[in-house]
Design an enzyme around this catalytic site. Structure first.
Site, mmCIF file in Angstrom:
data_model
loop_
_atom_site.group_PDB
_atom_site.id
_atom_site.type_symbol
_atom_site.label_atom_id
_atom_site.label_comp_id
_atom_site.label_asym_id
_atom_site.label_seq_id
_atom_site.Cartn_x
_atom_site.Cartn_y
_atom_site.Cartn_z
ATOM 1 N N HIS A 84 -6.453 83.167 -77.969
ATOM 2 C CA HIS A 84 -6.291 84.621 -77.829
ATOM 3 C C HIS A 84 -7.659 85.266 -77.668
ATOM 4 O O HIS A 84 -8.680 84.589 -77.782
ATOM 5 C CB HIS A 84 -5.495 85.225 -78.998
ATOM 6 C CG HIS A 84 -6.149 85.139 -80.335
ATOM 7 N ND1 HIS A 84 -6.400 83.941 -80.968
ATOM 8 C CD2 HIS A 84 -6.612 86.100 -81.177
ATOM 9 C CE1 HIS A 84 -6.965 84.170 -82.134
ATOM 10 N NE2 HIS A 84 -7.124 85.470 -82.285
ATOM 11 N N HIS A 92 -9.569 87.548 -79.269
ATOM 12 C CA HIS A 92 -10.485 88.047 -80.307
ATOM 13 C C HIS A 92 -11.874 87.416 -80.185
ATOM 14 O O HIS A 92 -12.001 86.214 -79.953
ATOM 15 C CB HIS A 92 -9.891 87.796 -81.700
ATOM 16 C CG HIS A 92 -8.776 88.735 -82.041
ATOM 17 N ND1 HIS A 92 -7.876 88.496 -83.061
ATOM 18 C CD2 HIS A 92 -8.428 89.924 -81.498
ATOM 19 C CE1 HIS A 92 -7.010 89.507 -83.124
ATOM 20 N NE2 HIS A 92 -7.315 90.374 -82.190
ATOM 21 N N ASP A 105 -14.143 86.450 -82.208
ATOM 22 C CA ASP A 105 -14.513 85.266 -83.004
ATOM 23 C C ASP A 105 -13.878 83.986 -82.451
ATOM 24 O O ASP A 105 -14.113 82.899 -82.976
ATOM 25 C CB ASP A 105 -14.176 85.463 -84.500
ATOM 26 C CG ASP A 105 -12.697 85.662 -84.776
ATOM 27 O OD1 ASP A 105 -12.031 86.360 -83.979
ATOM 28 O OD2 ASP A 105 -12.201 85.127 -85.782
ATOM 29 N N HIS A 106 -13.104 84.121 -81.372
ATOM 30 C CA HIS A 106 -12.521 82.959 -80.696
ATOM 31 C C HIS A 106 -13.082 82.759 -79.286
ATOM 32 O O HIS A 106 -12.987 81.667 -78.737
ATOM 33 C CB HIS A 106 -10.991 83.100 -80.618
ATOM 34 C CG HIS A 106 -10.341 83.110 -81.966
ATOM 35 N ND1 HIS A 106 -9.572 82.078 -82.440
ATOM 36 C CD2 HIS A 106 -10.391 84.017 -82.969
ATOM 37 C CE1 HIS A 106 -9.163 82.349 -83.670
ATOM 38 N NE2 HIS A 106 -9.658 83.533 -84.011
ATOM 39 N N HIS A 129 0.164 88.013 -83.652
ATOM 40 C CA HIS A 129 -1.214 88.345 -84.033
ATOM 41 C C HIS A 129 -1.858 89.147 -82.888
ATOM 42 O O HIS A 129 -2.434 90.205 -83.108
ATOM 43 C CB HIS A 129 -1.965 87.051 -84.318
ATOM 44 C CG HIS A 129 -3.399 87.221 -84.688
ATOM 45 N ND1 HIS A 129 -3.803 87.741 -85.892
ATOM 46 C CD2 HIS A 129 -4.533 86.921 -84.010
ATOM 47 C CE1 HIS A 129 -5.131 87.759 -85.936
ATOM 48 N NE2 HIS A 129 -5.601 87.264 -84.808
ATOM 49 N N ASP A 186 -4.693 81.828 -84.525
ATOM 50 C CA ASP A 186 -4.478 82.706 -85.682
ATOM 51 C C ASP A 186 -2.998 83.056 -85.853
ATOM 52 O O ASP A 186 -2.654 84.123 -86.351
ATOM 53 C CB ASP A 186 -5.281 84.010 -85.536
ATOM 54 C CG ASP A 186 -6.770 83.805 -85.724
ATOM 55 O OD1 ASP A 186 -7.196 82.684 -86.058
ATOM 56 O OD2 ASP A 186 -7.526 84.786 -85.533
ATOM 57 N N HIS A 198 -8.908 79.315 -89.137
ATOM 58 C CA HIS A 198 -9.629 79.860 -90.301
ATOM 59 C C HIS A 198 -9.320 79.061 -91.561
ATOM 60 O O HIS A 198 -8.216 78.529 -91.723
ATOM 61 C CB HIS A 198 -9.232 81.324 -90.564
ATOM 62 C CG HIS A 198 -9.725 82.291 -89.545
ATOM 63 N ND1 HIS A 198 -10.975 82.867 -89.602
ATOM 64 C CD2 HIS A 198 -9.128 82.779 -88.426
ATOM 65 C CE1 HIS A 198 -11.126 83.692 -88.571
ATOM 66 N NE2 HIS A 198 -10.025 83.650 -87.837
HETATM 67 ZN ZN LIG Z 1 -7.573 86.609 -84.156
#
Ligand SMILES: [Zn+2]
Length: 240
Positions: free
Chosen positions: A55, A57, A59-60, A111, A130, A168
């Site tokens: 996805h 985001h 942090d990905h 998410h 996530d 995570h």
């Molecule tokens: Zn995420």
């Protein structure tokens, strides 16, 4: 055989390096931070050929462009989201390959709306981003409880021995919530004490398996989306 190595990043992310010893090819899943990924790949002598995103985001996906520039890797990710450097747009039913290993794309909105999971059925491996966490699930930033409940049921419907790689290290906090949500569940109590021991030794608690999640994940175990929605709201304000 697929060899999978975690690269810890930020405070609690795992970026996954995936290596096929047969073909010598390597992919990285959700590289939010390029530096530790490139360093670990170099240490292992692995050359990254592909980036797979679950996805959008940051942090990905924050390392996509730097990894692409450093390695020439192609970037595959969800078709309906804005992914830096995207080369291959993926949706439900599409496939990705690493050597002879074939991964199937399933849509798991909740998410985020375009969130996908990558399921290597023959290898009994799935990268779930996530969406599902060990004993928990992602927050609903974009999707509805109905969508997320359905997405979790799809993941939990994979074969029991499927190893689930999430993004995570939230397991301890999730285990504490699970024991609050299901005080009579002995499997949850056992897993909580295991996770406490593992975390105090600095051990990684991922991957989990479909069988473990069916036994100990209250979100997966919800009987309908309404129960799921109530639990998700409780977890959002839960202080362990
Ligand atoms: Zn995420």
């Amino acid at each position: 055989m697929l060899e999978i190595v975690p690269v810890p990043a930020f405070s609690d992310n795992y970026l996954w390096l995936v290596h096929d010893s047969g073909s010598g090819e390597t992919a990285v899943v959700d590289p939010g931070d390029p530096a530790p990924v490139l360093a670990e790949a170099a240490r292992l002598g692995w050359h990254i050929r592909q980036v797979w995103n679950t996805h959008w985001h940051p942090d990905h996906t924050g390392g996509n462009l730097a990894i692409k520039e450093a390695t020439g890797a192609t970037v595959s990710g969800p078709a309906s989201e804005t992914i830096p450097g995207l080369d291959v747009a993926l949706g439900e039913g599409d496939t990705i390959r690493l050597g002879e290993h074939v991964g199937r794309v399933i849509a798991v909105p909740g998410h985020t709306l375009g969130h996908i999971a990558l399921v290597f059925e023959d290898d009994r491996i799935a990268f779930v981003g996530d969406t599902l966490f060990a004993m928990g699930c992602g927050r609903l930033f974009e999707g509805s409880p109905q969508q997320m409940y359905h997405s979790l049921q799809r993941i939990a419907g994979l074969p029991d021995d499927t190893r689930l790689y999430c993004a995570h290290e939230y397991t301890l906090s999730n285990a504490r919530f699970a024991s609050f949500a299901e005080p009579g569940n002995a499997a949850v109590a056992d897993r909580l004490s295991n996770v406490e021991r593992m975390r105090s030794n600095g051990e990684i608690t991922i991957p989990t398996t479909v069988a473990q999640e069916r036994e100990t994940n209250p979100f997966v175990r919800s009987s309908d989306w309404q129960e799921f929605a109530r639990l998700r709201a409780e977890k959002d304000s839960f202080r362990s």
